[in-house]
Motif scaffolding. Sequence first.
Motif, PDB file in Angstrom:
ATOM      1  N   THR A 108      24.003  -3.479  32.844  1.00 45.39           N
ATOM      2  CA  THR A 108      25.238  -3.131  32.149  1.00 45.39           C
ATOM      3  C   THR A 108      24.957  -2.110  31.048  1.00 45.39           C
ATOM      4  OG1 THR A 108      25.089  -4.875  30.460  1.00 45.39           O
ATOM      5  CG2 THR A 108      26.113  -5.469  32.558  1.00 45.39           C
ATOM      6  N   GLY A 109      26.016  -1.710  30.368  1.00 43.99           N
ATOM      7  CA  GLY A 109      25.881  -0.739  29.290  1.00 43.99           C
ATOM      8  C   GLY A 109      27.175   0.032  29.165  1.00 43.99           C
ATOM      9  N   PHE A 110      27.483   0.462  27.970  1.00 50.51           N
ATOM     10  CA  PHE A 110      28.771   1.081  27.701  1.00 50.51           C
ATOM     11  C   PHE A 110      28.789   2.519  28.211  1.00 50.51           C
ATOM     12  CE2 PHE A 110      32.528   1.798  24.846  1.00 50.51           C
ATOM     13  CZ  PHE A 110      33.258   0.719  25.297  1.00 50.51           C
ATOM     14  N   LEU A 111      29.954   3.135  28.105  1.00 55.28           N
ATOM     15  CA  LEU A 111      30.159   4.476  28.641  1.00 55.28           C
ATOM     16  C   LEU A 111      29.089   5.461  28.182  1.00 55.28           C
ATOM     17  CD1 LEU A 111      33.972   4.629  27.879  1.00 55.28           C
ATOM     18  CD2 LEU A 111      32.945   4.313  30.120  1.00 55.28           C
ATOM     19  N   GLY A 112      28.524   6.185  29.140  1.00 56.49           N
ATOM     20  CA  GLY A 112      27.615   7.278  28.795  1.00 56.49           C
ATOM     21  C   GLY A 112      26.246   6.867  28.304  1.00 56.49           C
ATOM     22  N   VAL A 113      25.886   5.601  28.511  1.00 53.49           N
ATOM     23  CA  VAL A 113      24.599   5.135  27.970  1.00 53.49           C
ATOM     24  C   VAL A 113      23.423   5.514  28.873  1.00 53.49           C
ATOM     25  CG1 VAL A 113      24.528   2.841  29.039  1.00 53.49           C
ATOM     26  CG2 VAL A 113      23.572   3.157  26.754  1.00 53.49           C
ATOM     27  N   GLY A 114      23.718   5.914  30.111  1.00 50.92           N
ATOM     28  CA  GLY A 114      22.643   6.350  31.012  1.00 50.92           C
ATOM     29  C   GLY A 114      22.238   5.312  32.039  1.00 50.92           C
ATOM     30  N   LYS A 115      23.198   4.520  32.522  1.00 51.02           N
ATOM     31  CA  LYS A 115      22.851   3.466  33.484  1.00 51.02           C
ATOM     32  C   LYS A 115      22.349   4.027  34.814  1.00 51.02           C
ATOM     33  CE  LYS A 115      26.702   1.122  33.559  1.00 51.02           C
ATOM     34  NZ  LYS A 115      27.448   2.013  32.633  1.00 51.02           N
ATOM     35  N   THR A 116      22.981   5.112  35.268  1.00 47.56           N
ATOM     36  CA  THR A 116      22.569   5.674  36.562  1.00 47.56           C
ATOM     37  C   THR A 116      21.137   6.174  36.496  1.00 47.56           C
ATOM     38  OG1 THR A 116      24.833   6.316  37.023  1.00 47.56           O
ATOM     39  CG2 THR A 116      23.138   7.354  38.344  1.00 47.56           C
ATOM     40  N   THR A 117      20.801   6.833  35.390  1.00 50.76           N
ATOM     41  CA  THR A 117      19.418   7.297  35.196  1.00 50.76           C
ATOM     42  C   THR A 117      18.465   6.112  35.189  1.00 50.76           C
ATOM     43  OG1 THR A 117      20.293   9.100  33.860  1.00 50.76           O
ATOM     44  CG2 THR A 117      17.934   8.700  33.711  1.00 50.76           C
ATOM     45  N   ALA A 118      18.850   5.046  34.497  1.00 48.24           N
ATOM     46  CA  ALA A 118      18.003   3.846  34.432  1.00 48.24           C
ATOM     47  C   ALA A 118      17.828   3.240  35.821  1.00 48.24           C
ATOM     48  CB  ALA A 118      18.614   2.825  33.478  1.00 48.24           C
ATOM     49  N   LEU A 119      18.918   3.208  36.577  1.00 47.58           N
ATOM     50  CA  LEU A 119      18.847   2.651  37.927  1.00 47.58           C
ATOM     51  C   LEU A 119      17.902   3.479  38.793  1.00 47.58           C
ATOM     52  CD1 LEU A 119      19.853   0.507  39.839  1.00 47.58           C
ATOM     53  CD2 LEU A 119      21.918   1.843  40.220  1.00 47.58           C
ATOM     54  N   ASN A 120      18.014   4.801  38.702  1.00 43.03           N
ATOM     55  CA  ASN A 120      17.105   5.661  39.458  1.00 43.03           C
ATOM     56  C   ASN A 120      15.645   5.432  39.062  1.00 43.03           C
ATOM     57  OD1 ASN A 120      18.475   7.307  41.419  1.00 43.03           O
ATOM     58  ND2 ASN A 120      19.593   8.219  39.727  1.00 43.03           N
ATOM     59  N   GLN A 121      15.414   5.240  37.756  1.00 44.90           N
ATOM     60  CA  GLN A 121      14.038   4.976  37.285  1.00 44.90           C
ATOM     61  C   GLN A 121      13.515   3.662  37.859  1.00 44.90           C
ATOM     62  OE1 GLN A 121      12.124   6.969  35.715  1.00 44.90           O
ATOM     63  NE2 GLN A 121      13.205   8.217  34.234  1.00 44.90           N
ATOM     64  N   LEU A 122      14.370   2.649  37.901  1.00 44.93           N
ATOM     65  CA  LEU A 122      13.953   1.365  38.482  1.00 44.93           C
ATOM     66  C   LEU A 122      13.663   1.517  39.977  1.00 44.93           C
ATOM     67  CD1 LEU A 122      16.447  -1.013  36.652  1.00 44.93           C
ATOM     68  CD2 LEU A 122      13.945  -1.112  36.475  1.00 44.93           C
TER      69      LEU A 122
END
Length: 225
Positions: free
Chosen positions: A13-27
């Motif tokens: 989770t994470g609020f708007l614009g926090v970079g979740k997609t980038t984090a998911l790609n890193q995982l």
Amino acid sequence: MSKYHAIPTNIITGFLGVGKTTALNQLLQQKPENETWAVLVNEFGQIGVDQAALPNEDGLHVRELAGGCICCALGPSLAITLTMLIRRSNPDRLIIEPTGLGHPEGIIDVLQGISFEDVLDLRATVCLLDPRALEQPEVVANEVFQDQINLADVIAINKCDLAEPALVEQAESLLGGIFPPKQRVIRCEQGNIPLEMLDLVRNGELQAQFPEAHSAHDHDHDHDH
């Protein structure tokens, strides 16, 4: 789905614009080669922005839940999509990434419901936090923002390379005072979360303060691109 058993499952989770997609790609880049992962992401607008950003390769099954927020489309839609995804991919791990305005409570309820109680092993919920949000009173006051933090086992203070060091320290200090305590509060840049965070055991005592927060929102909300 009796042949599927105790699939390790995480919500990011994470609020708007926090970079979740980038984090998911890193995982996903840390995925062991011999494992198959299933990922359920939200749809953004008319085109699945995330779908394009996420690779769909061997050992990785990415599915988007069309039709708005995962948290608004709860109940049958989420359960059916999850069931199909699990059957198709028979994954070693399942990761769910709701929209930035998504309240995690309803998703957790579905994952722990009778349909999935033996199928999924719900592990740590990871919430990304941009420390610069602490300077935005409208974000700090947002009930979904607060409950994303309340329901998280791990808080990843992201974008530490972009925020003032004092803000990062302030975020760490605030998060350190939360009860029940978080299992981990980590600093990261560009969404780089260590894979081992996903295997922490979920704290069943975490509770939402505002479980109705999301349903109160106007459903025209902008999703984080």
